[in-house]
Design an enzyme around this catalytic site. Structure first.
Site, PDB file in Angstrom:
ATOM      1  N   THR A 218       0.926  -0.762   0.087  1.00  0.00           N
ATOM      2  CA  THR A 218       0.054   0.322  -0.136  1.00  0.00           C
ATOM      3  C   THR A 218       0.158   1.361   0.111  1.00  0.00           C
ATOM      4  O   THR A 218       2.250   1.270   0.862  1.00  0.00           O
ATOM      5  CB  THR A 218      -1.219  -0.145   1.166  1.00  0.00           C
ATOM      6  OG1 THR A 218      -1.649  -1.288   0.939  1.00  0.00           O
ATOM      7  CG2 THR A 218      -2.010   1.481   1.475  1.00  0.00           C
ATOM      8  N   ARG A 246     -12.561  -9.709  -0.965  1.00  0.00           N
ATOM      9  CA  ARG A 246     -12.415  -9.228  -0.383  1.00  0.00           C
ATOM     10  C   ARG A 246     -11.864  -7.332  -0.544  1.00  0.00           C
ATOM     11  O   ARG A 246     -11.092  -7.481  -1.377  1.00  0.00           O
ATOM     12  CB  ARG A 246     -11.428  -9.785   0.002  1.00  0.00           C
ATOM     13  CG  ARG A 246     -10.959  -9.404   1.929  1.00  0.00           C
ATOM     14  CD  ARG A 246      -9.225  -8.669   1.623  1.00  0.00           C
ATOM     15  NE  ARG A 246      -8.867  -8.189   2.895  1.00  0.00           N
ATOM     16  CZ  ARG A 246      -8.093  -7.124   2.521  1.00  0.00           C
ATOM     17  NH1 ARG A 246      -7.782  -6.430   1.252  1.00  0.00           N
ATOM     18  NH2 ARG A 246      -7.336  -6.857   3.687  1.00  0.00           N
ATOM     19  N   GLY A 248     -10.332  -4.521   1.382  1.00  0.00           N
ATOM     20  CA  GLY A 248      -9.852  -3.963   3.089  1.00  0.00           C
ATOM     21  C   GLY A 248      -9.706  -2.619   3.528  1.00  0.00           C
ATOM     22  O   GLY A 248     -10.908  -2.306   2.932  1.00  0.00           O
ATOM     23  N   ASP A 249      -8.687  -2.354   4.102  1.00  0.00           N
ATOM     24  CA  ASP A 249      -9.861  -0.402   4.845  1.00  0.00           C
ATOM     25  C   ASP A 249      -8.847   0.381   3.933  1.00  0.00           C
ATOM     26  O   ASP A 249      -9.215   1.818   3.762  1.00  0.00           O
ATOM     27  CB  ASP A 249      -9.215  -0.630   5.739  1.00  0.00           C
ATOM     28  CG  ASP A 249      -6.975  -0.945   5.850  1.00  0.00           C
ATOM     29  OD1 ASP A 249      -6.427  -1.673   5.177  1.00  0.00           O
ATOM     30  OD2 ASP A 249      -6.182   0.630   6.425  1.00  0.00           O
ATOM     31  N   THR A 268      -2.087   1.697   6.374  1.00  0.00           N
ATOM     32  CA  THR A 268      -0.872   1.168   6.044  1.00  0.00           C
ATOM     33  C   THR A 268      -0.881  -0.152   6.732  1.00  0.00           C
ATOM     34  O   THR A 268      -0.091  -0.183   8.124  1.00  0.00           O
ATOM     35  CB  THR A 268       0.181   0.960   5.444  1.00  0.00           C
ATOM     36  OG1 THR A 268       0.357  -0.436   4.442  1.00  0.00           O
ATOM     37  CG2 THR A 268       1.684   1.068   5.849  1.00  0.00           C
ATOM     38  N   GLY A 269      -1.877  -1.881   6.255  1.00  0.00           N
ATOM     39  CA  GLY A 269      -1.599  -2.234   7.249  1.00  0.00           C
ATOM     40  C   GLY A 269      -2.716  -3.632   7.101  1.00  0.00           C
ATOM     41  O   GLY A 269      -3.238  -3.253   5.960  1.00  0.00           O
ATOM     42  N   GLY A 271      -5.633  -4.858   6.838  1.00  0.00           N
ATOM     43  CA  GLY A 271      -6.709  -4.001   6.656  1.00  0.00           C
ATOM     44  C   GLY A 271      -7.916  -4.717   7.799  1.00  0.00           C
ATOM     45  O   GLY A 271      -8.710  -3.711   7.738  1.00  0.00           O
TER      46      GLY A 271
HETATM   47  N1  ASP Z   1      -4.026  -2.077   4.090  1.00  0.00           N
HETATM   48  C1  ASP Z   1      -4.234  -2.671   3.535  1.00  0.00           C
HETATM   49  C2  ASP Z   1      -5.196  -3.867   2.993  1.00  0.00           C
HETATM   50  O1  ASP Z   1      -5.927  -4.608   3.752  1.00  0.00           O
HETATM   51  C3  ASP Z   1      -2.932  -3.387   2.611  1.00  0.00           C
HETATM   52  C4  ASP Z   1      -1.371  -2.801   3.208  1.00  0.00           C
HETATM   53  O2  ASP Z   1      -1.689  -2.010   3.595  1.00  0.00           O
HETATM   54  O3  ASP Z   1      -0.931  -3.752   2.970  1.00  0.00           O
HETATM   55  O4  ASP Z   1      -5.852  -4.364   1.964  1.00  0.00           O
END
Ligand code: ASP
Length: 352
Positions: A218, A246, A248-249, A268-269, A271
Site C-alpha cells: 500500500t 475481499r 480492505g481498509d 497501511t497494514g 486491513g
Molecule cells: N491495508 C491494505 C489492505 O488490507 C494492505 C496494506 O496496507 O498493505 O488491503
C-alpha cells in the site's frame, strides 16, 4: 514570501545525500501564492517485515529514490501554491506507476491470479471524500477516487460500476496485463503452496487462513497546502491471495484514510483490523477531542488499541501546523516527509 532558507536533509541508512533536483536555489525561485500557512507532505509505501538483512543496498537505494521522487512531485505543487489534493495525487501516482509498491502497477495478485485495486482520498476543507474498490483496469485508482469525490454524489464506487464511471470521466483504463509483474506472481505462487488445505484447519484457522498467508504493502500521502487545507489519500492492491471480492481498509473512509481541518492520516497494514479499529478516524478524533498531539494520538491507536486487537501496520499523517506524524508496529515502513521547514526525511527501517 520567498522561501529563503530551505534545508534539505535526507536521512538514509547508508548516509546522507541531498537531491540536486531540490536545491536551495531551486526553492528560492518558487513563490507560494500565499504565505499565511506552512506547507508539508508525508508519504508511505507500505509497512511490514522490512528487514535490512533481506535487502540489497541497490534495492534499498531504488526504494529511497522512488520515495524521494514521489515527495518531490507532491512538494513542488505545494511550493507553487497548488492544493493539497493535487499534491497527494501527484505523490501517489508516482508510487502507483512503480512496480516497487503494492499499488497500481505493482499490485499483488488475488487468489484467482487477478489484480483488484482500492483507493480513497479525503479533503479537510469540506470533508469531501471519494473511494473506489476492486477495480482491475484503472491505471491510477487514486485519480478515479478523486473523480468520485469531485464529480459524483457518492463516496464509494466498486468494480465494473466504478470502471464505467472511469470511462465517462476519461480516467485511463489499461488491460489487466499491465499489472502483471513477475515478483508479485511468484509471491502468489509461494503463498498458494504454503497455504494448508482448508480441511486440515480448525474452523477459526480456516476463516483467517486467506489473510494470514498474505503479504501487504500500500501507498499513501498526506499534504498541507498554503491555504491550510489538508488532504489524505491511500492506494493499494490489497493483500496477496485475497479472495471472494475481499476489500480492505484502504478505500474505507475512517479506516484507511481520513482528513479533518486539524488532522490527516493514511494507513497501511492488515486491513481487517484497521477497519475494526477505525484507525484513521480514531487518530483524528483523539486530536480533536483530547489534548493528544497527532503523534501521541497515532501511537495510542497503533501501539495500544491495534496491538490489543492483533493488527499490524502503520500510519502517516500531519496536523494543521504541518507537524509530521509517523507510527508503525511492524519492523519497518517505507516512508518520507518534507516538513514545514523544508527538511526532507526518508526512512525504511525502525530508526533510519
Ligand atoms: N491495508 C491494505 C489492505 O488490507 C494492505 C496494506 O496496507 O498493505 O488491503
Amino acid at each position: 514570501m520567498l522561501k529563503t532558507h530551505l534545508t534539505v536533509l535526507i536521512t538514509t541508512l547508508i548516509g546522507c545525500f541531498s537531491n540536486p533536483a531540490m536545491t536551495n536555489e531551486n526553492m528560492q525561485n518558487k513563490e507560494p501564492k500565499k504565505d499565511s500557512s506552512s506547507i508539508a507532505l508525508v508519504i508511505h509505501g507500505g509497512a511490514g517485515t522490512i528487514l535490512k538483512k533481506n535487502m540489497t543496498d541497490e534495492l534499498e537505494q531504488t526504494y529511497r529514490a522512488k520515495l524521494e521522487e514521489s515527495l518531490m512531485a507532491g512538494y513542488q505543487i505545494l511550493e507553487n501554491g497548488g492544493s493539497s489534493t493535487e499534491a497527494v495525487k501527484a505523490a501517489i501516482v508516482i508510487m502507483e506507476n512503480s512496480p516497487l509498491f503494492n499499488a497500481g502497477k505493482g499490485s499483488v495478485f488475488t487468489h484467482d491470479g487477478k489484480n483488484e485495486l482500492d483507493a480513497s482520498i479525503m479533503a479537510s476543507h469540506d470533508l469531501s471524500a471519494g473511494a473506489v474498490a476492486g477495480v482491475s483496469h484503472v491505471k491510477n485508482p487514486i485519480l478515479l477516487a478523486d473523480k468520485v469525490r469531485t464529480e459524483s454524489k457518492h463516496v464509494m464506487m466498486a468494480r465494473e460500476g466504478a470502471e464505467e464511471f472511469a470511462k465517462e470521466h476519461n480516467v485511463e483504463l489499461v488491460d489487466q496485463k499491465y499489472f502483471y509483474t513477475q515478483r508479485r506472481w511468484e509471491q502468489l505462487q509461494k503463498v498458494l503452496k504454503s497455504t494448508p488445505q482448508k480441511s486440515q484447519l480448525s474452523e477459526d484457522e480456516a476463516k483467517n487462513s486467506d489473510v494470514k498467508n498474505s503479504k501487504f504493502g500500500t501507498v499513501g500521502a498526506v499534504a498541507l497546502d498554503v491555504n491550510g487545507n489538508i488532504t489524505a489519500g491511500t492506494s493499494t492492491g490489497g493483500m496477496t491471495n485475497k479472495r471472494y471480492g475481499r476489500i480492505g481498509d484502504s478505500p474505507v473512509i475512517g479506516a484507511g484514510t481520513y482528513a479533518t481541518p486539524l488532522c490527516g492520516v493514511s494507513a497501511t497494514g492488515h486491513g481487517e483490523y484497521f477497519i475494526r479499529a477505525a484507525v484513521t478516524h480514531d487518530i483524528c478524533a483523539l486530536v480533536e477531542y483530547t489534548d493528544s498531539n497527532i503523534q501521541q494520538a497515532a501511537d495510542t491507536v497503533i501501539h495500544e488499541k491495534l496491538v490489543k486487537l492483533g493488527g499490524d501496520g502503520g500510519v502517516i499523517g500531519l496536523d494543521k501546523e504541518g507537524n509530521i506524524m509517523m507510527s508503525f508496529n511492524t519492523e519497518g515502513m517505507y516512508r518520507g516527509s518534507i516538513d514545514k521547514d523544508g527538511k526532507v526525511t526518508i526512512k525504511i527501517y525502525k530508526d533510519h
